[in-house]
Design an enzyme around this catalytic site. Structure first.
Site, PDB file in Angstrom:
ATOM      1  N   THR A  28      -2.863 168.119  38.303  1.00  0.00           N
ATOM      2  CA  THR A  28      -2.478 166.343  37.671  1.00  0.00           C
ATOM      3  C   THR A  28      -1.071 166.245  36.794  1.00  0.00           C
ATOM      4  O   THR A  28      -1.069 166.858  35.369  1.00  0.00           O
ATOM      5  CB  THR A  28      -4.071 165.372  36.812  1.00  0.00           C
ATOM      6  OG1 THR A  28      -4.830 165.860  37.480  1.00  0.00           O
ATOM      7  CG2 THR A  28      -3.116 164.102  36.853  1.00  0.00           C
ATOM      8  N   GLN A 101      -6.527 168.342  47.350  1.00  0.00           N
ATOM      9  CA  GLN A 101      -8.236 168.319  46.503  1.00  0.00           C
ATOM     10  C   GLN A 101      -8.543 166.283  46.517  1.00  0.00           C
ATOM     11  O   GLN A 101      -7.675 165.736  45.768  1.00  0.00           O
ATOM     12  CB  GLN A 101      -7.806 168.782  45.220  1.00  0.00           C
ATOM     13  CG  GLN A 101      -9.564 168.472  44.097  1.00  0.00           C
ATOM     14  CD  GLN A 101      -8.969 168.684  42.700  1.00  0.00           C
ATOM     15  OE1 GLN A 101      -8.689 168.135  42.669  1.00  0.00           O
ATOM     16  NE2 GLN A 101      -9.510 169.644  42.642  1.00  0.00           N
ATOM     17  N   HIS A 177     -13.557 167.724  44.276  1.00  0.00           N
ATOM     18  CA  HIS A 177     -13.969 167.420  42.754  1.00  0.00           C
ATOM     19  C   HIS A 177     -15.067 167.547  42.633  1.00  0.00           C
ATOM     20  O   HIS A 177     -15.347 166.415  42.265  1.00  0.00           O
ATOM     21  CB  HIS A 177     -12.726 166.761  42.443  1.00  0.00           C
ATOM     22  CG  HIS A 177     -12.453 166.697  41.019  1.00  0.00           C
ATOM     23  ND1 HIS A 177     -13.267 167.920  40.282  1.00  0.00           N
ATOM     24  CD2 HIS A 177     -11.559 166.968  40.486  1.00  0.00           C
ATOM     25  CE1 HIS A 177     -12.370 167.976  39.360  1.00  0.00           C
ATOM     26  NE2 HIS A 177     -11.202 167.647  39.177  1.00  0.00           N
ATOM     27  N   ASN A 180     -15.700 168.517  35.877  1.00  0.00           N
ATOM     28  CA  ASN A 180     -14.630 167.002  34.864  1.00  0.00           C
ATOM     29  C   ASN A 180     -15.306 166.424  34.543  1.00  0.00           C
ATOM     30  O   ASN A 180     -14.531 166.163  34.404  1.00  0.00           O
ATOM     31  CB  ASN A 180     -13.308 167.558  35.058  1.00  0.00           C
ATOM     32  CG  ASN A 180     -12.583 169.107  34.889  1.00  0.00           C
ATOM     33  OD1 ASN A 180     -13.255 170.098  34.709  1.00  0.00           O
ATOM     34  ND2 ASN A 180     -11.535 169.885  35.549  1.00  0.00           N
ATOM     35  N   TYR A 182     -15.695 163.581  36.413  1.00  0.00           N
ATOM     36  CA  TYR A 182     -15.922 162.775  37.623  1.00  0.00           C
ATOM     37  C   TYR A 182     -16.747 162.150  38.242  1.00  0.00           C
ATOM     38  O   TYR A 182     -17.758 163.207  37.556  1.00  0.00           O
ATOM     39  CB  TYR A 182     -14.154 163.189  37.832  1.00  0.00           C
ATOM     40  CG  TYR A 182     -13.279 163.443  37.439  1.00  0.00           C
ATOM     41  CD1 TYR A 182     -13.041 162.420  36.382  1.00  0.00           C
ATOM     42  CD2 TYR A 182     -12.603 164.311  36.861  1.00  0.00           C
ATOM     43  CE1 TYR A 182     -11.797 162.022  35.293  1.00  0.00           C
ATOM     44  CE2 TYR A 182     -11.384 164.754  36.707  1.00  0.00           C
ATOM     45  CZ  TYR A 182     -11.634 163.825  35.373  1.00  0.00           C
ATOM     46  OH  TYR A 182     -10.346 163.483  34.568  1.00  0.00           O
ATOM     47  N   ARG A 229     -14.738 172.026  44.196  1.00  0.00           N
ATOM     48  CA  ARG A 229     -14.714 172.898  42.875  1.00  0.00           C
ATOM     49  C   ARG A 229     -16.075 172.402  41.411  1.00  0.00           C
ATOM     50  O   ARG A 229     -15.983 171.166  41.702  1.00  0.00           O
ATOM     51  CB  ARG A 229     -13.383 172.404  42.097  1.00  0.00           C
ATOM     52  CG  ARG A 229     -13.301 172.711  40.833  1.00  0.00           C
ATOM     53  CD  ARG A 229     -11.797 172.307  40.495  1.00  0.00           C
ATOM     54  NE  ARG A 229     -11.462 172.955  38.911  1.00  0.00           N
ATOM     55  CZ  ARG A 229     -10.018 172.560  38.056  1.00  0.00           C
ATOM     56  NH1 ARG A 229      -9.422 171.267  38.397  1.00  0.00           N
ATOM     57  NH2 ARG A 229     -10.231 172.887  37.289  1.00  0.00           N
ATOM     58  N   ASN A 237     -14.643 165.439  29.278  1.00  0.00           N
ATOM     59  CA  ASN A 237     -15.275 163.839  29.917  1.00  0.00           C
ATOM     60  C   ASN A 237     -16.095 163.336  28.785  1.00  0.00           C
ATOM     61  O   ASN A 237     -17.110 162.771  29.920  1.00  0.00           O
ATOM     62  CB  ASN A 237     -14.823 162.929  31.413  1.00  0.00           C
ATOM     63  CG  ASN A 237     -13.238 163.045  31.511  1.00  0.00           C
ATOM     64  OD1 ASN A 237     -11.694 162.656  30.362  1.00  0.00           O
ATOM     65  ND2 ASN A 237     -12.555 163.580  32.578  1.00  0.00           N
TER      66      ASN A 237
END
Length: 264
Positions: A28, A101, A177, A180, A182, A229, A237
């Site tokens: 990012t 992504q 994605h 992580n 999300y 991923r 997070n």
């Protein structure tokens, strides 16, 4: 080391031949312009890295309501597609390959970043510990709104449309994605998924949204040009699961039947 396993030797991902085995991971950058549009800085950034065997772009939101950070690019407007076309053209002109992504931040967002200051969404109404990055600085995460079952086909459709626009933008493939902390990771993990419908409870149910998105995108792209991923043991997070080994064994086994390009 034999020549066929040398870092600088070619390798195939489906119909694509990577000229070497170095893959640039998504990073990012917060460098998109107004309207979350890739700009000249982004073009130069990716052009400089085109000698990698494959570039995976920075995470790119599939819709305006998927945003979670300032100045991150999208793939849902005509201007964004035009901005990304400049990127893919520059990478291809230097002989590179590039995957986009696909990203939906879910609860890792803030009303300040979303249209009409709307509430972020998630699998369940579980607020993340920590703070969101906004244009005005750091602000505490808010409690997200749990998505209704009837809304989930709309989420899948956003990924579908983003996959179509990724083709228009000239990408060589896409990466979903699901890591992580999300949105898709929020559905996978039992710390954030407390649903009572067909998308919650059992591991099979919690994996359902990801697999439905994979299957839908594989009707737009050849499955060999689709990657996924995941982050089985990453607590970034404020995400965790009570039994990550069993959960991600199931996810990996289910994905292995889909003949994807790779699992990241």
């Amino acid at each position: 080391m034999s020549s066929d396993t040398n870092l600088f030797s070619p390798i195939n991902i489906g119909p694509l031949t990577l000229r070497n085995r170095m893959v640039m991971a998504p990073l990012t950058r917060n460098r998109a312009g107004e309207g979350n549009v890739p700009q000249d800085m982004n073009v130069e950034y990716y052009r400089q890295r085109a000698t990698a065997g494959l570039i995976i772009t920075e995470a790119t939101q599939v819709s305006a309501v998927g945003v979670g950070y300032p100045a991150t690019p999208g793939i849902h407007s005509a201007d964004q597609v035009a901005g990304w076309q400049k990127v893919t053209r520059a990478v291809h002109d230097d002989g590179g390959l590039i995957f986009l992504q696909l990203w939906y931040c879910g609860r890792i967002s803030h009303p300040d970043l979303l249209p009409d200051n709307r509430q972020p969404v998630s699998a369940s109404a579980v607020r993340a510990e920590g703070e969101a990055v906004t244009f005005e600085g750091m602000k505490p995460f808010v409690e997200p709104r749990a998505l209704d079952t009837e809304e989930l086909p709309g989420i899948i459709d956003q990924y579908c449309k983003a996959s179509i626009t990724a083709k228009k933008a000239g990408f060589d493939g896409v990466e979903i994605h699901a890591a992580n902390g999300y949105l898709l990771d929020q559905f996978l993990r039992d710390s954030t998924n407390r649903r009572q419908d067909n998308y919650g409870g059992s591991i099979e149910n919690r994996s359902r949204l990801l697999l439905e998105i994979v299957d839908t995108i594989s009707q737009i792209w050849d499955s060999s040009q689709v990657g996924v991923r995941i982050s089985p043991d990453n607590s970034f997070n404020d995400i965790h699961d009570s039994d990550p080994q069993t959960l991600f064994n199931h996810v990996a086994e289910a994905l292995s039947t889909r003949k994807l390009g790779y699992l990241h």
